[in-house]
Write a protein that holds these residues in place. Structure first.
Motif, PDB file in Angstrom:
ATOM      1  N   GLN A 187       0.820  -1.342  -0.272  1.00  0.00           N
ATOM      2  CA  GLN A 187      -0.277  -0.310  -0.149  1.00  0.00           C
ATOM      3  C   GLN A 187       0.659   1.049  -0.179  1.00  0.00           C
ATOM      4  OE1 GLN A 187      -3.478  -0.250   3.028  1.00  0.00           O
ATOM      5  NE2 GLN A 187      -2.378  -1.841   3.028  1.00  0.00           N
ATOM      6  N   SER A 188       1.871   1.148  -0.983  1.00  0.00           N
ATOM      7  CA  SER A 188       2.200   2.064  -1.249  1.00  0.00           C
ATOM      8  C   SER A 188       2.271   3.366  -1.680  1.00  0.00           C
ATOM      9  CB  SER A 188       4.026   2.332  -1.746  1.00  0.00           C
ATOM     10  OG  SER A 188       3.584   1.673  -3.325  1.00  0.00           O
ATOM     11  N   GLN A 189       2.493   4.760  -1.467  1.00  0.00           N
ATOM     12  CA  GLN A 189       2.392   5.999  -2.031  1.00  0.00           C
ATOM     13  C   GLN A 189       2.890   6.408  -2.928  1.00  0.00           C
ATOM     14  OE1 GLN A 189       1.467  10.070  -0.185  1.00  0.00           O
ATOM     15  NE2 GLN A 189       3.329  10.354  -1.436  1.00  0.00           N
ATOM     16  N   GLU A 190       2.243   6.404  -4.969  1.00  0.00           N
ATOM     17  CA  GLU A 190       2.434   5.980  -6.019  1.00  0.00           C
ATOM     18  C   GLU A 190       2.616   7.094  -6.793  1.00  0.00           C
ATOM     19  OE1 GLU A 190       4.627   3.651  -6.442  1.00  0.00           O
ATOM     20  OE2 GLU A 190       4.234   2.486  -4.857  1.00  0.00           O
ATOM     21  N   GLU A 191       3.682   7.838  -7.880  1.00  0.00           N
ATOM     22  CA  GLU A 191       3.381   8.331  -8.704  1.00  0.00           C
ATOM     23  C   GLU A 191       2.251   8.550  -9.405  1.00  0.00           C
ATOM     24  OE1 GLU A 191       6.245  10.167 -11.092  1.00  0.00           O
ATOM     25  OE2 GLU A 191       7.795   8.620  -9.853  1.00  0.00           O
ATOM     26  N   SER A 192       0.949   9.305  -9.630  1.00  0.00           N
ATOM     27  CA  SER A 192       0.082   9.365 -10.039  1.00  0.00           C
ATOM     28  C   SER A 192       0.923   9.980 -11.829  1.00  0.00           C
ATOM     29  CB  SER A 192      -0.951  10.779  -9.883  1.00  0.00           C
ATOM     30  OG  SER A 192      -2.242  10.859 -10.704  1.00  0.00           O
ATOM     31  N   LEU A 193      -0.388   9.347 -12.970  1.00  0.00           N
ATOM     32  CA  LEU A 193       0.067   9.551 -14.308  1.00  0.00           C
ATOM     33  C   LEU A 193      -0.810  11.174 -14.243  1.00  0.00           C
ATOM     34  CD1 LEU A 193      -1.539   6.067 -15.196  1.00  0.00           C
ATOM     35  CD2 LEU A 193       1.246   7.218 -15.710  1.00  0.00           C
ATOM     36  N   ILE A 194      -1.379  11.323 -14.306  1.00  0.00           N
ATOM     37  CA  ILE A 194      -2.461  12.390 -13.626  1.00  0.00           C
ATOM     38  C   ILE A 194      -1.815  13.532 -13.412  1.00  0.00           C
ATOM     39  CG2 ILE A 194      -4.383  14.007 -14.045  1.00  0.00           C
ATOM     40  CD1 ILE A 194      -5.775  11.339 -14.600  1.00  0.00           C
ATOM     41  N   LYS A 195      -0.899  14.550 -13.498  1.00  0.00           N
ATOM     42  CA  LYS A 195      -0.579  14.776 -12.480  1.00  0.00           C
ATOM     43  C   LYS A 195      -0.551  16.405 -11.834  1.00  0.00           C
ATOM     44  CE  LYS A 195       3.712  13.151 -14.132  1.00  0.00           C
ATOM     45  NZ  LYS A 195       3.559  11.796 -13.480  1.00  0.00           N
ATOM     46  N   GLN A 196      -1.592  16.419 -12.293  1.00  0.00           N
ATOM     47  CA  GLN A 196      -2.527  17.819 -11.646  1.00  0.00           C
ATOM     48  C   GLN A 196      -3.888  17.348 -11.433  1.00  0.00           C
ATOM     49  OE1 GLN A 196      -1.234  21.353 -13.879  1.00  0.00           O
ATOM     50  NE2 GLN A 196      -0.937  22.245 -12.424  1.00  0.00           N
ATOM     51  N   PHE A 197      -4.626  18.014 -10.260  1.00  0.00           N
ATOM     52  CA  PHE A 197      -6.251  18.538 -10.334  1.00  0.00           C
ATOM     53  C   PHE A 197      -5.986  19.947 -10.575  1.00  0.00           C
ATOM     54  CE2 PHE A 197      -6.376  14.908  -6.471  1.00  0.00           C
ATOM     55  CZ  PHE A 197      -6.836  14.046  -7.148  1.00  0.00           C
ATOM     56  N   ILE A 198      -7.659  20.034 -11.550  1.00  0.00           N
ATOM     57  CA  ILE A 198      -7.756  21.028 -11.804  1.00  0.00           C
ATOM     58  C   ILE A 198      -8.873  20.949 -11.079  1.00  0.00           C
ATOM     59  CG2 ILE A 198      -8.453  23.546 -13.914  1.00  0.00           C
ATOM     60  CD1 ILE A 198      -5.098  21.686 -13.767  1.00  0.00           C
ATOM     61  N   PRO A 199      -9.657  22.472 -10.930  1.00  0.00           N
ATOM     62  CA  PRO A 199     -10.944  23.138 -10.519  1.00  0.00           C
ATOM     63  C   PRO A 199     -12.225  23.011 -11.727  1.00  0.00           C
ATOM     64  CG  PRO A 199      -9.746  24.499  -9.687  1.00  0.00           C
ATOM     65  CD  PRO A 199      -8.752  24.023 -10.880  1.00  0.00           C
ATOM     66  N   GLY A 200     -12.875  21.774 -11.599  1.00  0.00           N
ATOM     67  CA  GLY A 200     -13.908  22.043 -12.346  1.00  0.00           C
ATOM     68  C   GLY A 200     -14.059  19.790 -12.649  1.00  0.00           C
ATOM     69  N   ASP A 201     -13.002  19.626 -12.159  1.00  0.00           N
ATOM     70  CA  ASP A 201     -12.879  17.908 -12.631  1.00  0.00           C
ATOM     71  C   ASP A 201     -13.869  17.095 -11.334  1.00  0.00           C
ATOM     72  OD1 ASP A 201      -9.887  18.609 -14.086  1.00  0.00           O
ATOM     73  OD2 ASP A 201      -9.045  17.755 -12.786  1.00  0.00           O
ATOM     74  N   SER A 202     -14.239  16.238 -12.689  1.00  0.00           N
ATOM     75  CA  SER A 202     -14.940  15.173 -11.853  1.00  0.00           C
ATOM     76  C   SER A 202     -13.682  14.159 -11.878  1.00  0.00           C
ATOM     77  CB  SER A 202     -16.145  14.563 -12.710  1.00  0.00           C
ATOM     78  OG  SER A 202     -17.268  15.662 -12.751  1.00  0.00           O
ATOM     79  N   ILE A 203     -14.195  13.498 -10.315  1.00  0.00           N
ATOM     80  CA  ILE A 203     -13.149  12.348  -9.547  1.00  0.00           C
ATOM     81  C   ILE A 203     -14.144  10.803  -9.097  1.00  0.00           C
ATOM     82  CG2 ILE A 203     -11.310  11.243  -8.059  1.00  0.00           C
ATOM     83  CD1 ILE A 203     -11.096  14.794  -8.137  1.00  0.00           C
ATOM     84  N   LYS A 204     -13.793  10.699 -10.186  1.00  0.00           N
ATOM     85  CA  LYS A 204     -14.636   8.556 -10.259  1.00  0.00           C
ATOM     86  C   LYS A 204     -13.919   7.510  -9.423  1.00  0.00           C
ATOM     87  CE  LYS A 204     -15.714   5.740 -13.569  1.00  0.00           C
ATOM     88  NZ  LYS A 204     -16.133   5.763 -15.043  1.00  0.00           N
ATOM     89  N   ILE A 205     -14.621   7.078  -8.182  1.00  0.00           N
ATOM     90  CA  ILE A 205     -13.731   5.667  -7.275  1.00  0.00           C
ATOM     91  C   ILE A 205     -14.425   4.469  -7.753  1.00  0.00           C
ATOM     92  CG2 ILE A 205     -12.442   5.122  -5.213  1.00  0.00           C
ATOM     93  CD1 ILE A 205     -11.924   7.851  -4.969  1.00  0.00           C
ATOM     94  N   THR A 206     -13.883   4.049  -8.116  1.00  0.00           N
ATOM     95  CA  THR A 206     -14.342   1.931  -8.133  1.00  0.00           C
ATOM     96  C   THR A 206     -13.725   1.593  -7.708  1.00  0.00           C
ATOM     97  OG1 THR A 206     -15.255   3.085  -9.974  1.00  0.00           O
ATOM     98  CG2 THR A 206     -15.510   1.001  -9.562  1.00  0.00           C
ATOM     99  N   CYS A 207     -14.071   1.252  -6.884  1.00  0.00           N
ATOM    100  CA  CYS A 207     -13.229  -0.429  -5.584  1.00  0.00           C
ATOM    101  C   CYS A 207     -14.034  -1.481  -6.103  1.00  0.00           C
ATOM    102  CB  CYS A 207     -13.573  -0.240  -4.465  1.00  0.00           C
ATOM    103  SG  CYS A 207     -13.155   1.406  -3.494  1.00  0.00           S
ATOM    104  N   SER A 208     -13.305  -3.152  -5.983  1.00  0.00           N
ATOM    105  CA  SER A 208     -14.046  -4.057  -6.091  1.00  0.00           C
ATOM    106  C   SER A 208     -13.190  -5.378  -5.460  1.00  0.00           C
ATOM    107  CB  SER A 208     -13.867  -4.660  -7.173  1.00  0.00           C
ATOM    108  OG  SER A 208     -12.848  -5.081  -7.825  1.00  0.00           O
ATOM    109  N   TYR A 209     -13.996  -6.185  -4.756  1.00  0.00           N
ATOM    110  CA  TYR A 209     -13.269  -7.099  -3.901  1.00  0.00           C
ATOM    111  C   TYR A 209     -13.763  -8.233  -4.171  1.00  0.00           C
ATOM    112  CZ  TYR A 209     -14.091  -2.224  -1.066  1.00  0.00           C
ATOM    113  OH  TYR A 209     -13.552  -1.345  -0.964  1.00  0.00           O
TER     114      TYR A 209
END
Length: 554
Positions: free
Chosen positions: A337-359
């Protein structure tokens, strides 16, 4: 080959690799070289990209592909860049915050003896007598320390700053231990650092520091231990070393948290016997991220679930297009569970962020609940970034479970207030009246007390967003708060439910939105249709590679 578990790697369906040479000699050992496509678009491969990633190695006793025993390891590397040179910490002031050899046992009032939560306080003014802790100080490197005798029991470590008002009222002391600490102590809510199994040292960019001090000197470490076999006599002194810079950096770092489900009231239990149980998506809409004051630079992203987590994806949608995922992790691994670099380097105001988790619950006979314990589950994504914003935590809400709140919001936004003992609200919305009379009910804080806006905003507990600027001088009048509610707070709240603020009656909606998100202190209701992910474009061609070049000796 590839593997989705701690087992013999399976032969890949598509062999997107070509052997260049292989040698075996007594003097130099075994050496080999291969060529890989930069991106094969094979679901069982990872693309080679310009960012640091985990690399694993293992050595066996022969050329037979078999189990390697304990002769294995891992490291981070960027295959497209020279090794990263980290900042020198020799000229920094190092301070250790370590649990004071605590007994790893459940405290009084704890819920599960296999999952002790224990906290300890640390006073930076005591630990840094030569630093002026009334002023801002920056930490640029966080070095975790795991007690060798107890590290296998450590599930997570969280470091928080405590509000000085809470420290004074609760009389918190340096090195004080709270034996049962599943619920955070009052006023200790601003996260500064986190560690989970597999995490490594964190280095911030050279122009960025995590802020400490400014009169808030009391720190708190919350430890979650997991002792499934109830082993006895376990003591722990794990913690973190903070490296303080000699001078302030240009930017303050922050930790943004995306809570896609950590408690049972957020998500229903995951059904047992499912190989790939996918949660309904958690979306932070553009109406929420528009409250950021600037573009945000991403330092790193962490995926956090528990023992049956299968996959976590975080996708960014911007200007009507999907930018893809922030981090490619085909299969979630609790031990990495390490902190890793992001492929997308910035958040921009107005972005929508979608998170999906599976088990993967195929090995469970009972449904799995969401919660704090290791045998429960979570869907949680922290992101380290800069410059720090006040708006940095977001939480999933089940639209069906908050339908009554949604309907009440629509009514309070579209109807007039009344005259009451608190004052006359007939000229503004019922929403404004609700905010003015009891902030606890209005925001759903769950304090269980009536908290009038005029009291909070003129007290030491006031803060931006809840109160108008007059709160900084503790001089907010009834009329100022009333105008703030009608013109600032309620328009944001009512827009989240798709309605206007009384006396305007336009944009009244009669349909229940598909999504709900708590955007800091405001519930947002909205419809969301996910965009198609970018099409993978293969990169790399074996036919164009010069195979005639002689490899150099290793």
């Amino acid at each position: 080959r590839y593997s989705v578990d701690y087992a013999m790697p399976t032969l890949d369906d598509s062999q997107d690799v070509e052997l260049l040479f292989a040698r075996d000699s007594d003097g130099s050992g075994t050496s080999w070289g291969v060529i890989l496509k930069m991106n094969s678009c094979d679901e069982q491969d990872y693309p080679i990209e310009d960012l640091s990633s985990f690399m694993h190695w293992a050595l066996g006793s022969s050329h037979t592909f078999a189990y390697h025993g304990a002769n294995r390891g891992q490291f981070h590397a960027n295959l497209l860049q020279a090794p990263m040179v980290y900042q020198d910490t020799n000229d920094m002031l190092a301070v250790d915050l370590r649990m004071p050899d605590v007994d790893v046992v459940i405290g009084e009032g704890g819920g599960d003896p296999r999952n002790p939560y224990i906290c300890s306080f640390f006073d930076l003014e005591t630990l840094l007598p030569d630093r002026n802790m009334t002023e801002k100080q920056h930490v640029s490197v966080f070095s975790p320390f795991l007690d060798g005798d107890s590290k296998q029991y450590v599930h997570h470590m969280l470091l928080y700053t405590c509000d000085d008002t809470a420290v004074e009222s609760e009389n918190f002391k340096h090195m004080q231990v709270i034996p049962e600490c599943e619920s955070m102590p009052s006023g200790c809510y601003e996260m500064k650092w986190l560690w989970a199994v597999g995490s490594e040292e964190v280095h911030l960019p050279e122009n960025v520091g995590m802020s400490f001090g400014e009169g808030r000197n009391m720190m708190l470490i919350q430890m979650h231990y997991y002792n499934p076999d109830l082993d006895q006599g376990i003591k722990d002194s794990s913690g973190v070393r903070l490296h303080f810079t000699q001078s302030l950096r240009e930017y303050d770092a922050g930790i943004m948290t995306f809570d896609g489900g950590t408690q049972g009231w957020q998500r229903p239990p995951i059904p047992a016997g499912k190989e790939n149980a996918i949660l309904p998506e958690f979306v932070v809409p553009s109406t929420c991220t528009n409250r950021w004051e600037s573009s945000l630079n991403i330092v790193g992203i962490t995926h956090h679930a528990h023992l049956i987590g299968r996959k976590i994806t975080v996708e960014i949608e911007r200007d009507g297009q999907s930018l893809g995922v922030m981090r490619k992790e085909h299969f979630y691994d609790f031990n990495h569970q390490s902190q890793e670099e992001s492929l997308i380097k910035q958040f921009i105001p107005g972005d929508s962020i979608k998170i999906t988790c599976s088990y993967d619950t195929s090995g469970r006979e009972e449904d799995v609940e969401f919660g704090d314990y290791t045998n429960n589950e979570m869907c949680f994504v922290p992101v380290m970034y800069y410059p720090r914003q006040d708006f940095e935590w977001f939480s999933y809400r089940d639209p069906s479970s908050v339908s009554e709140l949604y309907n009440n919001t629509v009514i309070s936004c579209s109807t007039a207030g009344t005259a009451s003992d608190w004052g006359n609200f007939s000229d503004v919305s019922a929403c404004t009246q609700s905010m003015m009379t009891n902030l606890d009910d209005f925001y759903g804080w769950g304090v269980g007390q009536i908290i009038p806006a005029i009291w909070l905003c003129n007290s030491e507990y006031s803060f931006d967003g809840i109160c108008p600027p007059c709160h900084k001088k503790k001089e907010c009048s009834f009329e100022e708060l009333k105008a703030f509610g009608q013109n600032v707070v309620c328009p944001n709240l009512c827009a989240s439910a798709g309605v206007s603020v009384y006396p305007l009656t336009s944009n009244v909606t009669n349909s229940q939105p598909t999504h709900a998100t708590l955007c800091r202190e405001v519930n947002l209701w909205f419809d969301h249709v996910s965009l198609d992910a970018p099409t993978c474009v293969p990169k790399g061609n074996f036919e164009n590679f010069d195979r005639d070049s002689e490899p150099k000796d290793i």
